[in-house]
Design a protein around this motif. Structure first.
Motif, PDB file in Angstrom:
ATOM      1  N   VAL A 128     -47.626  38.143  18.130  1.00  0.00           N
ATOM      2  CA  VAL A 128     -47.673  36.867  17.397  1.00  0.00           C
ATOM      3  C   VAL A 128     -47.500  37.152  15.908  1.00  0.00           C
ATOM      4  O   VAL A 128     -48.123  38.093  15.407  1.00  0.00           O
ATOM      5  CB  VAL A 128     -49.038  36.185  17.668  1.00  0.00           C
ATOM      6  CG1 VAL A 128     -49.228  34.951  16.817  1.00  0.00           C
ATOM      7  CG2 VAL A 128     -49.184  35.849  19.136  1.00  0.00           C
ATOM      8  N   PRO A 129     -46.683  36.379  15.189  1.00  0.00           N
ATOM      9  CA  PRO A 129     -46.560  36.619  13.736  1.00  0.00           C
ATOM     10  C   PRO A 129     -47.890  36.330  13.030  1.00  0.00           C
ATOM     11  O   PRO A 129     -48.650  35.474  13.490  1.00  0.00           O
ATOM     12  CB  PRO A 129     -45.474  35.633  13.298  1.00  0.00           C
ATOM     13  CG  PRO A 129     -45.432  34.603  14.351  1.00  0.00           C
ATOM     14  CD  PRO A 129     -45.839  35.264  15.624  1.00  0.00           C
ATOM     15  N   ALA A 130     -48.130  37.056  11.971  1.00  0.00           N
ATOM     16  CA  ALA A 130     -49.411  36.885  11.260  1.00  0.00           C
ATOM     17  C   ALA A 130     -49.502  35.483  10.654  1.00  0.00           C
ATOM     18  O   ALA A 130     -48.499  34.917  10.212  1.00  0.00           O
ATOM     19  CB  ALA A 130     -49.518  37.930  10.165  1.00  0.00           C
ATOM     20  N   TYR A 131     -50.697  34.964  10.664  1.00  0.00           N
ATOM     21  CA  TYR A 131     -50.898  33.630  10.056  1.00  0.00           C
ATOM     22  C   TYR A 131     -50.946  33.762   8.534  1.00  0.00           C
ATOM     23  O   TYR A 131     -51.149  34.867   8.009  1.00  0.00           O
ATOM     24  CB  TYR A 131     -52.172  32.981  10.589  1.00  0.00           C
ATOM     25  CG  TYR A 131     -53.430  33.762  10.323  1.00  0.00           C
ATOM     26  CD1 TYR A 131     -54.079  33.684   9.095  1.00  0.00           C
ATOM     27  CD2 TYR A 131     -53.971  34.603  11.290  1.00  0.00           C
ATOM     28  CE1 TYR A 131     -55.220  34.409   8.844  1.00  0.00           C
ATOM     29  CE2 TYR A 131     -55.119  35.324  11.042  1.00  0.00           C
ATOM     30  CZ  TYR A 131     -55.743  35.219   9.816  1.00  0.00           C
ATOM     31  OH  TYR A 131     -56.858  35.947   9.560  1.00  0.00           O
ATOM     32  N   GLU A 132     -50.779  32.616   7.863  1.00  0.00           N
ATOM     33  CA  GLU A 132     -50.843  32.644   6.403  1.00  0.00           C
ATOM     34  C   GLU A 132     -52.312  32.601   5.962  1.00  0.00           C
ATOM     35  O   GLU A 132     -53.025  31.658   6.354  1.00  0.00           O
ATOM     36  CB  GLU A 132     -50.102  31.437   5.829  1.00  0.00           C
ATOM     37  CG  GLU A 132     -48.599  31.545   6.009  1.00  0.00           C
ATOM     38  CD  GLU A 132     -47.913  30.197   5.931  1.00  0.00           C
ATOM     39  OE1 GLU A 132     -48.473  29.278   5.309  1.00  0.00           O
ATOM     40  OE2 GLU A 132     -46.833  30.065   6.518  1.00  0.00           O
ATOM     41  N   TYR A 182     -50.101  29.630  19.131  1.00  0.00           N
ATOM     42  CA  TYR A 182     -48.712  30.072  18.894  1.00  0.00           C
ATOM     43  C   TYR A 182     -48.009  30.324  20.224  1.00  0.00           C
ATOM     44  O   TYR A 182     -46.864  29.919  20.420  1.00  0.00           O
ATOM     45  CB  TYR A 182     -48.702  31.346  18.030  1.00  0.00           C
ATOM     46  CG  TYR A 182     -47.308  31.862  17.808  1.00  0.00           C
ATOM     47  CD1 TYR A 182     -46.516  31.322  16.802  1.00  0.00           C
ATOM     48  CD2 TYR A 182     -46.760  32.842  18.634  1.00  0.00           C
ATOM     49  CE1 TYR A 182     -45.215  31.752  16.617  1.00  0.00           C
ATOM     50  CE2 TYR A 182     -45.464  33.279  18.454  1.00  0.00           C
ATOM     51  CZ  TYR A 182     -44.691  32.734  17.445  1.00  0.00           C
ATOM     52  OH  TYR A 182     -43.401  33.152  17.268  1.00  0.00           O
ATOM     53  N   ARG A 183     -48.690  31.010  21.127  1.00  0.00           N
ATOM     54  CA  ARG A 183     -48.051  31.350  22.405  1.00  0.00           C
ATOM     55  C   ARG A 183     -47.789  30.102  23.237  1.00  0.00           C
ATOM     56  O   ARG A 183     -46.895  30.092  24.073  1.00  0.00           O
ATOM     57  CB  ARG A 183     -48.931  32.334  23.183  1.00  0.00           C
ATOM     58  CG  ARG A 183     -48.894  33.715  22.560  1.00  0.00           C
ATOM     59  CD  ARG A 183     -49.539  34.756  23.423  1.00  0.00           C
ATOM     60  NE  ARG A 183     -49.442  36.057  22.792  1.00  0.00           N
ATOM     61  CZ  ARG A 183     -50.460  36.716  22.268  1.00  0.00           C
ATOM     62  NH1 ARG A 183     -51.659  36.211  22.302  1.00  0.00           N
ATOM     63  NH2 ARG A 183     -50.267  37.891  21.705  1.00  0.00           N
ATOM     64  N   LYS A 233     -44.869  28.815  14.517  1.00  0.00           N
ATOM     65  CA  LYS A 233     -45.943  29.279  13.638  1.00  0.00           C
ATOM     66  C   LYS A 233     -46.651  28.124  12.910  1.00  0.00           C
ATOM     67  O   LYS A 233     -47.873  28.061  12.868  1.00  0.00           O
ATOM     68  CB  LYS A 233     -45.359  30.269  12.622  1.00  0.00           C
ATOM     69  CG  LYS A 233     -46.381  30.921  11.737  1.00  0.00           C
ATOM     70  CD  LYS A 233     -45.739  31.881  10.772  1.00  0.00           C
ATOM     71  CE  LYS A 233     -46.749  32.360   9.762  1.00  0.00           C
ATOM     72  NZ  LYS A 233     -46.191  33.324   8.826  1.00  0.00           N
ATOM     73  N   TYR A 251     -55.385  30.862  16.790  1.00  0.00           N
ATOM     74  CA  TYR A 251     -54.013  30.748  16.288  1.00  0.00           C
ATOM     75  C   TYR A 251     -53.034  31.424  17.263  1.00  0.00           C
ATOM     76  O   TYR A 251     -51.977  30.869  17.583  1.00  0.00           O
ATOM     77  CB  TYR A 251     -53.925  31.387  14.886  1.00  0.00           C
ATOM     78  CG  TYR A 251     -52.529  31.732  14.459  1.00  0.00           C
ATOM     79  CD1 TYR A 251     -51.628  30.732  14.095  1.00  0.00           C
ATOM     80  CD2 TYR A 251     -52.085  33.055  14.454  1.00  0.00           C
ATOM     81  CE1 TYR A 251     -50.325  31.050  13.735  1.00  0.00           C
ATOM     82  CE2 TYR A 251     -50.795  33.379  14.098  1.00  0.00           C
ATOM     83  CZ  TYR A 251     -49.910  32.371  13.740  1.00  0.00           C
ATOM     84  OH  TYR A 251     -48.623  32.686  13.394  1.00  0.00           O
ATOM     85  N   GLN A 307     -50.461  26.848  13.363  1.00  0.00           N
ATOM     86  CA  GLN A 307     -51.441  26.829  12.266  1.00  0.00           C
ATOM     87  C   GLN A 307     -52.063  25.443  12.109  1.00  0.00           C
ATOM     88  O   GLN A 307     -53.263  25.322  11.876  1.00  0.00           O
ATOM     89  CB  GLN A 307     -50.765  27.267  10.966  1.00  0.00           C
ATOM     90  CG  GLN A 307     -50.492  28.751  10.927  1.00  0.00           C
ATOM     91  CD  GLN A 307     -49.932  29.220   9.605  1.00  0.00           C
ATOM     92  OE1 GLN A 307     -50.159  30.358   9.211  1.00  0.00           O
ATOM     93  NE2 GLN A 307     -49.187  28.388   8.934  1.00  0.00           N
TER      94      GLN A 307
END
Lengths: 262, 174
Positions: free
Chosen positions: A17-21, B34-35, B40, B30, B44
């Motif tokens: 999973v891409p990192a969250y901000e 996301y999955r 993204k 998160y 969020q």
């Protein structure tokens, strides 16, 4: 774990999973705190929740004094009472202890008023009247619990005298409370706590003196104290209502709230 | 710190404890969102909504189960709502990702393959797989989160594993 599961798990790990901000998380924390605060402000709380909340604001010394008084009374009862035919020390103790129990709580009821806190209390979520009422209820219940324990221990040795013990315990307590509440209701002053204290001390001395007099016991036997008991309960009920209703009046009549805007 | 202790501190009005709880679970929620949503920004936003829902309805939350399970249950419902609201993208606009293009498959492509395989599964099976293998939930907990029975959850998991194994074994990259 099954082999199949392990293999699937290993394969699935590839889907990262891409990192969250980090800013988004900070924003979430900020908004969550704000939402929680708003919920607290708009939330209606139940009666018992309010009472348990107020218990925490009662000074520790009150609970410690109450506990010390109870333990002391029980120790003295154990020493004087059990195995002795003469009941005078027990009655003496019960009468004195009842007034002292009432004495412990009164300064705490008037704490906010005595420390010029009424303006601040009025600006907060609960009115002064509610706060005072809750303190009266909590301390009243604590006093009743203490006296019930003392009564139960006293009656354990001699159950036939339980009615007389109730009178010796509750008449001094009721009369002390009546005297203090009368002061609170009629004398509007910041020094009410001291006045109540003085009245309590006078009551303790009076009942101690009376306890040494044999006629005092006879009066209880003849029923004079039963009359006292009922009258004191009725008067106490009236005074509690009057004092409770007068708290708002007391606060708003005060000079601190009558100051005009310059 | 234990969740029960944090919840007790939050109940007594400790805002710092609320921050600690959010930091503790933010990444997990998160990742789950996301999955499921495959985006993204949406993930969020839904994660934020999960924690806001938790704060707004803190009174209705009772310490019967685990706080973590409760958050996932909220996330599950909010993801369903988000997917329903999402405007469907016409199939012709979607650029079909193919894992067979390159012989030297890098990490990104591998991830893409797994993602594609997961997306082939029915929604319920995909969710059971996600909760079981990425978030280490027990079957009973998955059933609670998804508000379904234990037997149907077991069935979905076994079916999901079978289908996923087939799909992944088809791919040469494994």
């Amino acid at each position: 774990m099954k082999l199949n599961d392990r293999k699937i798990r290993e394969d699935l790990k590839r889907f990262s999973v891409p990192a969250y901000e980090p800013d988004k998380m900070k924003e979430t924390i900020f908004l969550a705190k704000k939402a929680y605060r708003e919920r607290l402000l708009s939330k209606r709380i139940g009666f018992w929740e309010f009472i348990t909340m107020q218990v925490r604001f009662i000074g520790r010394w009150v609970w410690l004094s109450q506990a010390a008084l109870l333990i002391g009374s029980l120790c003295l009862l154990n020493r004087f009472h059990f195995g002795k035919a003469d009941m005078q020390p027990v009655f003496l103790l019960l009468s004195s202890a009842a007034s002292v129990i009432a004495f412990v709580g009164f300064p705490e009821i008037l704490k906010s008023y005595a420390h010029n806190m009424e303006e601040i209390e009025e600006c907060t979520r609960f009115s002064m009247r509610k706060l005072m009422g809750s303190r009266m209820l909590i301390l009243g219940l604590a006093d009743l619990c203490s006296m019930t324990i003392i009564l139960a221990v006293s009656a354990a040795g001699n159950a036939s005298l339980i009615l007389r013990m109730i009178l010796y315990l509750f008449v001094p307590f009721n009369l002390t409370c009546c005297a203090c509440l009368t002061v609170l209701d009629h004398v509007k002053s910041r020094y009410d706590g001291y006045y109540s204290g003085a009245i309590c001390v006078a009551c303790i001395m009076l009942f101690y003196k009376l306890a040494l007099d044999k006629k005092y016991y006879e009066a209880a036997a003849t029923g004079a104290w039963i009359v006292f008991f009922y009258i004191s309960i009725a008067y106490l009920a009236i005074e509690i209502v009057r004092v409770f209703q007068s708290f708002n009046r007391v606060c708003f009549n005060d000079e601190t709230l009558s100051a005009k805007w310059q | 710190m234990y969740d029960e202790k944090l919840i007790r501190r939050i109940k007594s009005g400790d805002m710092e404890a609320l921050g600690v709880l959010i930091q503790k679970y933010y990444n997990d929620i998160y990742a789950y969102c996301y999955r499921r949503l495959d985006n993204k920004h949406d993930a969020q936003d839904v994660t934020q909504e999960v924690f806001l829902h938790f704060c707004r309805n803190f009174d209705s939350y009772t310490q019967r189960g685990k706080c973590r399970n409760y958050l996932y249950a909220v996330a599950h419902n909010l993801c369903i709502n988000a997917m329903q609201k999402k405007t469907p993208i016409p199939l012709e606009d979607v650029e079909r990702k193919s894992p067979y293009d390159d012989v030297a498959v890098d990490r990104f492509e591998a991830a893409d393959c797994v993602e594609s395989a997961l997306n082939e599964l029915p929604k319920e099976q995909k969710e059971v797989i996600l909760l079981r293998f990425y978030h280490d939930f027990k079957l009973k907990e998955i059933a609670q989160i998804m508000d379904s029975g234990l037997s149907i959850t077991k069935y979905r998991l076994s079916q999901g594993i079978k289908t996923l194994s087939k799909l992944l074994s088809k791919e040469d990259w494994i």
